[in-house]
Design a protein around this motif. Sequence first.
Motif, PDB file in Angstrom:
ATOM      1  N   LYS A 189      33.108  35.085  39.397  1.00  0.00           N
ATOM      2  CA  LYS A 189      33.012  36.485  39.661  1.00  0.00           C
ATOM      3  C   LYS A 189      31.755  36.945  38.836  1.00  0.00           C
ATOM      4  CE  LYS A 189      37.328  37.177  42.176  1.00  0.00           C
ATOM      5  NZ  LYS A 189      38.530  37.820  42.440  1.00  0.00           N
ATOM      6  N   ASP A 254      42.476  37.625  39.105  1.00  0.00           N
ATOM      7  CA  ASP A 254      41.259  37.804  38.381  1.00  0.00           C
ATOM      8  C   ASP A 254      41.073  37.083  36.993  1.00  0.00           C
ATOM      9  OD1 ASP A 254      40.389  38.943  40.939  1.00  0.00           O
ATOM     10  OD2 ASP A 254      40.803  40.864  39.946  1.00  0.00           O
ATOM     11  N   ASN A 257      40.559  33.472  37.162  1.00  0.00           N
ATOM     12  CA  ASN A 257      39.164  33.329  37.418  1.00  0.00           C
ATOM     13  C   ASN A 257      38.171  33.608  36.284  1.00  0.00           C
ATOM     14  OD1 ASN A 257      36.776  34.398  38.573  1.00  0.00           O
ATOM     15  ND2 ASN A 257      37.476  33.107  40.223  1.00  0.00           N
TER      16      ASN A 257
END
Length: 359
Positions: A189, A254, A257
């Motif tokens: 991301k 998140d 990640n």
Amino acid sequence: MKKTKTAFITFFPTIPDNMGSSTVVNSRFNSWPYQKKLFQLSHIKKINNKNLKTIFIGKENPLNKIFSLPILIFSVFSYLKNSENKTIVIEGASWIFYSFFVFLFLKFLLPNSKIIYISHSIESEIRKKFSNTFIYLLTKYLERLMFKYVDISTSVSKYEKNKIKKIYNISTALYPNAININYKTEKNKIKQDYIFYSGSYLYKPNKKAIDYLNSNIMPSLLKKYPKLKLVLTGGGFKKKYPWIINKKIVPKKDLYNLIYHSKCVCVPLDFGSGTRIKIIEALSIGAIVISSQKGIEGIELDKKNPPYIIKNGNKFIKIINYVIKNNKIIKKKSIKSKNYYLKKYSMKNITDNFLKKYL
């Protein structure tokens, strides 16, 4: 079978799960096989359901917590009073005063209950370094009583077990910090190359580590890698640097990640107690970890492919340079080692073994 109930108690927000201690508690709670309910003090959200009772304290401060303890005690008492087999698990990742106060009153109200104190660290060691003398001495006194008088007290590693024995002359049950993790790799991301650190800036050991990253490590790395970023999570950091990406508090998915796609997780801690769950998480998903000796203390490592452990702070930059340069090769080795940590630090396996031995 007699009706068995367990009450888990935390003096910090466990749900939402946004820090290492809450990850450990949630993993333990979810691995616990009996009927159970979690009771938490929280300044974030008032969340209540079948398995969760939140005592909302508004602003995070010691006085608000102390004034909320009677409500917490009454809530736990109401939940357990009609159960024949009562177990109370007090998670000790907060000031020992809260734990001892709750233990004292619940033992009086529910004398037939079994009370387990889960030590996340040796708190007196932390208070000795970062608090005034009165708080340190009070903490040490109450911690000794807590370890001595609860039915079962635990330690997170063999290192801490030995240290507690040395300080308090009390033997604890080994119940390592662990996690239940199921991370599937997703697309990165963040497009820039970055190194990663996770931890609240409001906690002094994290503050020192983050300040060291910004003043000693990043300026040197940027000479060779001018586009390199430092990604921070955990909240509390408000300073501005051109190389920082401050994600503050992020959802667990998140967070994983960010950890997985970093060039490395860099942990230059010079003080700590307990075991760093963020390092266990990073190793369990195959991230590259570069840590000080203190940062990785208490974690049993894969001897075939251990993470990078820096004994001299000056070597951090040299090792990070090496890792960035050879990132793909080193990452493959880290991914290969993750199964060792997933098995070694599986909360379900550790909890099953603990219950067989002690309950």
